[in-house]
Design a protein around this motif. Structure first.
Motif, PDB file in Angstrom:
ATOM      1  N   PRO A  66       0.842  -1.199   0.000  1.00 38.81           N
ATOM      2  CA  PRO A  66       0.000   0.000   0.000  1.00 38.81           C
ATOM      3  C   PRO A  66       0.874   1.244   0.000  1.00 38.81           C
ATOM      4  CG  PRO A  66       0.037  -0.977   2.182  1.00 38.81           C
ATOM      5  CD  PRO A  66       0.772  -1.923   1.277  1.00 38.81           C
ATOM      6  N   ASN A  67       0.540   2.231  -0.833  1.00 36.06           N
ATOM      7  CA  ASN A  67       1.350   3.456  -0.851  1.00 36.06           C
ATOM      8  C   ASN A  67       0.554   4.706  -0.526  1.00 36.06           C
ATOM      9  OD1 ASN A  67      -0.007   4.100  -3.253  1.00 36.06           O
ATOM     10  ND2 ASN A  67       1.618   3.225  -4.536  1.00 36.06           N
ATOM     11  N   ILE A  71      -9.634   8.132   3.656  1.00 34.88           N
ATOM     12  CA  ILE A  71     -10.897   7.812   4.302  1.00 34.88           C
ATOM     13  C   ILE A  71     -12.021   8.215   3.351  1.00 34.88           C
ATOM     14  CG2 ILE A  71     -12.390   8.239   6.293  1.00 34.88           C
ATOM     15  CD1 ILE A  71      -9.760   6.740   6.891  1.00 34.88           C
ATOM     16  N   ILE A  72     -12.865   7.266   2.993  1.00 32.71           N
ATOM     17  CA  ILE A  72     -13.978   7.564   2.097  1.00 32.71           C
ATOM     18  C   ILE A  72     -15.317   7.534   2.839  1.00 32.71           C
ATOM     19  CG2 ILE A  72     -12.797   6.821   0.000  1.00 32.71           C
ATOM     20  CD1 ILE A  72     -14.159   4.126   0.213  1.00 32.71           C
ATOM     21  N   GLY A  73     -15.264   7.172   4.125  1.00 34.42           N
ATOM     22  CA  GLY A  73     -16.458   7.184   4.957  1.00 34.42           C
ATOM     23  C   GLY A  73     -16.032   7.299   6.403  1.00 34.42           C
ATOM     24  N   SER A  74     -16.141   8.508   6.969  1.00 34.44           N
ATOM     25  CA  SER A  74     -15.639   8.749   8.316  1.00 34.44           C
ATOM     26  C   SER A  74     -16.535   8.137   9.387  1.00 34.44           C
ATOM     27  CB  SER A  74     -15.517  10.257   8.562  1.00 34.44           C
ATOM     28  OG  SER A  74     -15.151  10.520   9.901  1.00 34.44           O
ATOM     29  N   SER A  75     -15.908   7.769  10.491  1.00 38.64           N
ATOM     30  CA  SER A  75     -16.637   7.271  11.660  1.00 38.64           C
ATOM     31  C   SER A  75     -17.237   8.427  12.451  1.00 38.64           C
ATOM     32  CB  SER A  75     -15.694   6.490  12.573  1.00 38.64           C
ATOM     33  OG  SER A  75     -14.688   7.363  13.080  1.00 38.64           O
ATOM     34  N   GLY A  76     -16.775   9.642  12.148  1.00 39.19           N
ATOM     35  CA  GLY A  76     -17.174  10.796  12.935  1.00 39.19           C
ATOM     36  C   GLY A  76     -16.198  11.071  14.059  1.00 39.19           C
ATOM     37  N   ALA A  77     -15.243  10.165  14.243  1.00 40.13           N
ATOM     38  CA  ALA A  77     -14.216  10.319  15.279  1.00 40.13           C
ATOM     39  C   ALA A  77     -12.846  10.323  14.599  1.00 40.13           C
ATOM     40  CB  ALA A  77     -14.299   9.186  16.300  1.00 40.13           C
ATOM     41  N   PRO A  78     -12.199  11.480  14.477  1.00 44.01           N
ATOM     42  CA  PRO A  78     -10.907  11.554  13.791  1.00 44.01           C
ATOM     43  C   PRO A  78      -9.871  10.561  14.307  1.00 44.01           C
ATOM     44  CG  PRO A  78     -11.741  13.758  14.205  1.00 44.01           C
ATOM     45  CD  PRO A  78     -12.662  12.809  14.927  1.00 44.01           C
ATOM     46  N   VAL A  79      -9.887  10.288  15.618  1.00 39.39           N
ATOM     47  CA  VAL A  79      -8.892   9.368  16.187  1.00 39.39           C
ATOM     48  C   VAL A  79      -9.066   7.960  15.615  1.00 39.39           C
ATOM     49  CG1 VAL A  79     -10.291   8.800  18.228  1.00 39.39           C
ATOM     50  CG2 VAL A  79      -7.808   8.579  18.326  1.00 39.39           C
ATOM     51  N   LEU A  80     -10.301   7.537  15.356  1.00 41.53           N
ATOM     52  CA  LEU A  80     -10.543   6.222  14.765  1.00 41.53           C
ATOM     53  C   LEU A  80     -10.191   6.213  13.282  1.00 41.53           C
ATOM     54  CD1 LEU A  80     -13.922   5.195  16.467  1.00 41.53           C
ATOM     55  CD2 LEU A  80     -11.600   4.507  17.092  1.00 41.53           C
ATOM     56  N   ASP A  81     -10.491   7.318  12.596  1.00 43.13           N
ATOM     57  CA  ASP A  81     -10.146   7.424  11.175  1.00 43.13           C
ATOM     58  C   ASP A  81      -8.635   7.334  10.986  1.00 43.13           C
ATOM     59  OD1 ASP A  81     -12.852   7.819  10.854  1.00 43.13           O
ATOM     60  OD2 ASP A  81     -12.698   9.941  10.341  1.00 43.13           O
ATOM     61  N   GLU A  82      -7.901   8.090  11.791  1.00 41.02           N
ATOM     62  CA  GLU A  82      -6.440   8.097  11.680  1.00 41.02           C
ATOM     63  C   GLU A  82      -5.844   6.733  12.003  1.00 41.02           C
ATOM     64  OE1 GLU A  82      -5.085  11.240  14.199  1.00 41.02           O
ATOM     65  OE2 GLU A  82      -6.219  12.772  13.108  1.00 41.02           O
ATOM     66  N   ALA A  83      -6.376   6.086  13.031  1.00 39.60           N
ATOM     67  CA  ALA A  83      -5.863   4.768  13.417  1.00 39.60           C
ATOM     68  C   ALA A  83      -6.084   3.755  12.303  1.00 39.60           C
ATOM     69  CB  ALA A  83      -6.541   4.295  14.704  1.00 39.60           C
ATOM     70  N   THR A  84      -7.217   3.870  11.614  1.00 37.40           N
ATOM     71  CA  THR A  84      -7.536   2.934  10.533  1.00 37.40           C
ATOM     72  C   THR A  84      -6.483   2.990   9.432  1.00 37.40           C
ATOM     73  OG1 THR A  84      -9.909   3.019  10.975  1.00 37.40           O
ATOM     74  CG2 THR A  84      -9.233   2.345   8.760  1.00 37.40           C
ATOM     75  N   CYS A  85      -6.225   4.187   8.917  1.00 34.27           N
ATOM     76  CA  CYS A  85      -5.249   4.299   7.831  1.00 34.27           C
ATOM     77  C   CYS A  85      -3.843   3.935   8.304  1.00 34.27           C
ATOM     78  CB  CYS A  85      -5.268   5.712   7.235  1.00 34.27           C
ATOM     79  SG  CYS A  85      -6.373   5.867   5.805  1.00 34.27           S
ATOM     80  N   PHE A  86      -3.509   4.291   9.532  1.00 33.15           N
ATOM     81  CA  PHE A  86      -2.185   3.946  10.065  1.00 33.15           C
ATOM     82  C   PHE A  86      -1.991   2.436  10.078  1.00 33.15           C
ATOM     83  CE2 PHE A  86       0.465   2.643  13.641  1.00 33.15           C
ATOM     84  CZ  PHE A  86       1.643   3.313  13.360  1.00 33.15           C
ATOM     85  N   LEU A  87      -2.983   1.707  10.579  1.00 34.62           N
ATOM     86  CA  LEU A  87      -2.864   0.253  10.686  1.00 34.62           C
ATOM     87  C   LEU A  87      -2.877  -0.422   9.320  1.00 34.62           C
ATOM     88  CD1 LEU A  87      -5.198  -0.214  13.765  1.00 34.62           C
ATOM     89  CD2 LEU A  87      -2.735  -0.628  13.714  1.00 34.62           C
ATOM     90  N   VAL A  88      -3.722   0.063   8.417  1.00 34.90           N
ATOM     91  CA  VAL A  88      -3.780  -0.521   7.072  1.00 34.90           C
ATOM     92  C   VAL A  88      -2.437  -0.345   6.368  1.00 34.90           C
ATOM     93  CG1 VAL A  88      -4.809  -0.292   4.779  1.00 34.90           C
ATOM     94  CG2 VAL A  88      -6.272  -0.305   6.809  1.00 34.90           C
ATOM     95  N   MET A  89      -1.872   0.850   6.457  1.00 30.76           N
ATOM     96  CA  MET A  89      -0.592   1.095   5.803  1.00 30.76           C
ATOM     97  C   MET A  89       0.517   0.245   6.417  1.00 30.76           C
ATOM     98  SD  MET A  89      -0.997   3.187   3.302  1.00 30.76           S
ATOM     99  CE  MET A  89       0.670   3.771   2.977  1.00 30.76           C
ATOM    100  N   ALA A  90       0.421  -0.026   7.711  1.00 26.20           N
ATOM    101  CA  ALA A  90       1.475  -0.775   8.396  1.00 26.20           C
ATOM    102  C   ALA A  90       1.367  -2.278   8.189  1.00 26.20           C
ATOM    103  CB  ALA A  90       1.443  -0.459   9.893  1.00 26.20           C
ATOM    104  N   ARG A  91       0.134  -2.798   8.042  1.00 25.86           N
ATOM    105  CA  ARG A  91      -0.040  -4.247   8.076  1.00 25.86           C
ATOM    106  C   ARG A  91      -0.546  -4.890   6.790  1.00 25.86           C
ATOM    107  NH1 ARG A  91      -2.849  -4.483  14.077  1.00 25.86           N
ATOM    108  NH2 ARG A  91      -0.977  -3.899  15.240  1.00 25.86           N
ATOM    109  N   ALA A  92      -1.225  -4.136   5.956  1.00 23.47           N
ATOM    110  CA  ALA A  92      -1.834  -4.739   4.769  1.00 23.47           C
ATOM    111  C   ALA A  92      -0.784  -5.139   3.733  1.00 23.47           C
ATOM    112  CB  ALA A  92      -2.834  -3.767   4.147  1.00 23.47           C
TER     113      ALA A  92
END
Length: 199
Positions: A66-67, A71-92
């Protein structure tokens, strides 16, 4: 001559079939369910009891890495949105997308992560107090450490957050006015209190 023509025709047919294959999208290697676990729940989100679903799109390079993540659909909580992309970039990791010729190419992959508070996290705040006490020795080491929790979910909190199990050590001990290292007992307390409000 007929055999040579048949062989040539077969090779041309195979070549045409290969050239006309359908492009394929990037496909995850392993289960995307392991990209984010309850252990990855952001501490700020836990404290604020935040939940939500985050839809994301990730760009995948020809090597299957992944490069970029958006976020194409926010949870409404920036901390959860940021964590999602961080983890996907690190593990996918992916099998790369392939073009009509079967060559690896850039691709995209979309999915969503649903953040649900772990079962041991109460969704309503309850009164409780936490006390961490230890002796900081002259060499900077920690001794006689005790972590005590009272109130709601005390037992679960002790299991998941016993700060004495971290085996931490300070770089420097406390020093007196002469600069000499001295031993001190350190006590840190935090509490959560609830008070009724007249409406």
């Amino acid at each position: 001559m007929i055999k040579e023509f048949s062989l040539l025709f077969a090779l041309v047919a195979l070549s045409s079939a290969a050239a006309a294959r359908e492009p394929t999208a990037a496909v995850p290697i392993g289960s995307p369910g392991w990209w984010a676990t309850s252990g990855d729940y952001p501490s700020d989100a836990l404290k604020s009891k935040l939940e939500g679903t985050v839809a994301f799109r990730v760009k995948v390079d020809p090597d299957g890495k992944p490069n970029a993540c958006e976020i194409i659909g926010s949870s409404g909580a920036p901390v959860l949105d940021e964590a999602t992309c961080f983890l996907v970039m690190a593990r996918a990791k992916f099998y790369p997308a392939r073009d009509a010729k079967g060559q690896a190419t850039e691709g995209v992959y979309s999915n969503a992560i649903r953040w649900i508070l772990p079962p041991n996290v109460s969704k309503t705040l309850s009164p409780k107090s936490e006390t961490l006490t230890f002796i900081l020795d002259k060499d900077g080491s920690i001794k006689d450490c005790r972590f005590v929790v009272t109130g709601a979910n005390a037992e679960e909190t002790m299991k998941g957050k016993n700060l004495c199990n971290s085996h931490a050590a300070f770089n420097e001990p406390y020093r007196n006015a002469d600069g000499k290292a001295v031993t001190k007992r350190v006590t840190m307390k935090s509490s959560l209190e609830l008070e009724d409000v007249e409406e």
